[in-house]
Design an enzyme around this catalytic site. Structure first.
Site, PDB file in Angstrom:
ATOM      1  N   CYS A   7      31.656  66.670  97.701  1.00 56.30           N
ATOM      2  CA  CYS A   7      32.185  67.366  96.520  1.00 56.30           C
ATOM      3  C   CYS A   7      31.529  66.764  95.273  1.00 56.30           C
ATOM      4  O   CYS A   7      30.410  66.242  95.372  1.00 56.30           O
ATOM      5  CB  CYS A   7      33.707  67.303  96.467  1.00 56.30           C
ATOM      6  SG  CYS A   7      34.407  65.645  96.304  1.00 56.30           S
ATOM      7  N   ASN A  10      33.883  62.822  94.759  1.00 54.83           N
ATOM      8  CA  ASN A  10      34.210  62.095  96.008  1.00 54.83           C
ATOM      9  C   ASN A  10      35.526  61.320  95.891  1.00 54.83           C
ATOM     10  O   ASN A  10      35.693  60.264  96.500  1.00 54.83           O
ATOM     11  CB  ASN A  10      33.054  61.174  96.446  1.00 54.83           C
ATOM     12  CG  ASN A  10      33.160  60.648  97.881  1.00 54.83           C
ATOM     13  OD1 ASN A  10      32.655  59.575  98.199  1.00 54.83           O
ATOM     14  ND2 ASN A  10      33.817  61.375  98.762  1.00 54.83           N
ATOM     15  N   CYS A  12      38.607  63.516  95.363  1.00 50.74           N
ATOM     16  CA  CYS A  12      39.663  64.503  95.650  1.00 50.74           C
ATOM     17  C   CYS A  12      39.355  65.304  96.919  1.00 50.74           C
ATOM     18  O   CYS A  12      39.872  65.008  97.997  1.00 50.74           O
ATOM     19  CB  CYS A  12      39.875  65.450  94.477  1.00 50.74           C
ATOM     20  SG  CYS A  12      40.408  64.609  92.953  1.00 50.74           S
ATOM     21  N   ARG A  13      38.500  66.335  96.801  1.00 50.18           N
ATOM     22  CA  ARG A  13      38.305  67.265  97.918  1.00 50.18           C
ATOM     23  C   ARG A  13      37.618  66.662  99.135  1.00 50.18           C
ATOM     24  O   ARG A  13      38.110  66.813 100.259  1.00 50.18           O
ATOM     25  CB  ARG A  13      37.523  68.497  97.442  1.00 50.18           C
ATOM     26  CG  ARG A  13      38.297  69.339  96.447  1.00 50.18           C
ATOM     27  CD  ARG A  13      37.384  70.303  95.717  1.00 50.18           C
ATOM     28  NE  ARG A  13      36.442  69.606  94.854  1.00 50.18           N
ATOM     29  CZ  ARG A  13      35.471  70.181  94.151  1.00 50.18           C
ATOM     30  NH1 ARG A  13      35.291  71.484  94.246  1.00 50.18           N
ATOM     31  NH2 ARG A  13      34.691  69.470  93.381  1.00 50.18           N
ATOM     32  N   SER A  14      36.470  66.009  98.924  1.00 46.87           N
ATOM     33  CA  SER A  14      35.729  65.541 100.118  1.00 46.87           C
ATOM     34  C   SER A  14      36.426  64.398 100.864  1.00 46.87           C
ATOM     35  O   SER A  14      36.380  64.380 102.095  1.00 46.87           O
ATOM     36  CB  SER A  14      34.258  65.236  99.811  1.00 46.87           C
ATOM     37  OG  SER A  14      34.122  64.196  98.892  1.00 46.87           O
ATOM     38  N   ASP A 123      38.365  72.897  92.509  1.00 48.71           N
ATOM     39  CA  ASP A 123      38.474  71.498  92.088  1.00 48.71           C
ATOM     40  C   ASP A 123      39.890  71.255  91.572  1.00 48.71           C
ATOM     41  O   ASP A 123      40.289  71.838  90.565  1.00 48.71           O
ATOM     42  CB  ASP A 123      37.439  71.264  90.984  1.00 48.71           C
ATOM     43  CG  ASP A 123      37.359  69.809  90.572  1.00 48.71           C
ATOM     44  OD1 ASP A 123      38.279  69.044  90.925  1.00 48.71           O
ATOM     45  OD2 ASP A 123      36.397  69.454  89.896  1.00 48.71           O
TER      46      ASP A 123
HETATM   47  P1  4NP Z   1      36.354  66.078  93.447  1.00 42.18           P
HETATM   48  O1  4NP Z   1      37.162  66.211  92.061  1.00 42.18           O
HETATM   49  O2  4NP Z   1      34.958  66.587  93.190  1.00 42.18           O
HETATM   50  O3  4NP Z   1      37.113  66.949  94.380  1.00 42.18           O
HETATM   51  O4  4NP Z   1      36.388  64.616  93.816  1.00 42.18           O
HETATM   52  C1  4NP Z   1      36.699  65.699  90.847  1.00 42.18           C
HETATM   53  C2  4NP Z   1      36.984  64.408  90.501  1.00 42.18           C
HETATM   54  C3  4NP Z   1      36.569  63.922  89.278  1.00 42.18           C
HETATM   55  C4  4NP Z   1      35.870  64.739  88.416  1.00 42.18           C
HETATM   56  C5  4NP Z   1      35.569  66.038  88.776  1.00 42.18           C
HETATM   57  C6  4NP Z   1      35.990  66.512  89.996  1.00 42.18           C
HETATM   58  N1  4NP Z   1      35.454  64.243  87.157  1.00 42.18           N
HETATM   59  O5  4NP Z   1      34.923  65.029  86.348  1.00 42.18           O
HETATM   60  O6  4NP Z   1      35.620  63.051  86.870  1.00 42.18           O
END
Ligand code: 4NP
Length: 152
Positions: A7, A10, A12-14, A123
């Site tokens: 993702c 790294n 939340c989703r992945s 997201d």
């Molecule tokens: P992820 O979510 O891609 O599912 O881990 C996010 C976590 C942090 C951010 C964006 C998406 N960020 O902009 O910090």
């Protein structure tokens, strides 16, 4: 079989997808391994977001051991299947691919589960707590399909 979940951050989703897939692999006794990575470097070294940990823990899955790392070109060589959470992640991964043959290992995870009705895992980072439960449900469906498809 080595499967990488990818993702943006790294956190939340992945890591949720990795935790779900790793739990299914263990329960089915498959000799497979998993890892996850983010196309961005903002959260390198961090544990999964507390909301992601809570959403998986609600289903008996502990992801507190996972730590964020950035996606790298060599992942195309190291892993057999690379599963992106959204189109932006997929595009950024393919940009780093050493060649077109290796690039073809990268796919959208939800393309394994068309019944979910969308090709991208939203997201949940900026949203509300329940967004993490919605992501959990999508990933739970997708991961069981991934196992079926990869086993062939
Ligand atoms: P992820 O979510 O891609 O599912 O881990 C996010 C976590 C942090 C951010 C964006 C998406 N960020 O902009 O910090």
């Amino acid at each position: 079989m080595k499967i990488l979940l990818v993702c943006l951050g790294n956190i939340c989703r992945s890591p949720m997808a990795e935790g779900i897939l790793r739990d299914m692999i263990r329960k089915q006794g498959l000799p497979w391994s998993t890892d996850s990575a983010g196309t961005g470097d903002y959260h390198v070294g961090e544990a999964p977001d507390n909301r992601a940990q809570r959403a998986t823990k609600d289903h008996g899955i502990d992801i507190s051991d996972l730590r964020a790392r950035q996606f790298r070109a060599s992942d195309f060589e190291e892993f057999d299947v690379l599963l992106a959470m959204d189109e932006s992640n997929l595009k950024n991964m393919i940009r780093l691919a050493p060649n077109a043959n290796l690039a073809s290992k990268a796919q959208l995870i939800l393309d394994h589960a068309p019944e979910v009705g969308t090709r991208e895992v939203p997201d949940p980072w900026f949203g509300e707590e329940r967004g993490f439960d919605e992501v959990y449900d999508m990933l739970d469906r997708a991961c069981s399909k991934v196992i079926t498809h990869v086993r062939g």
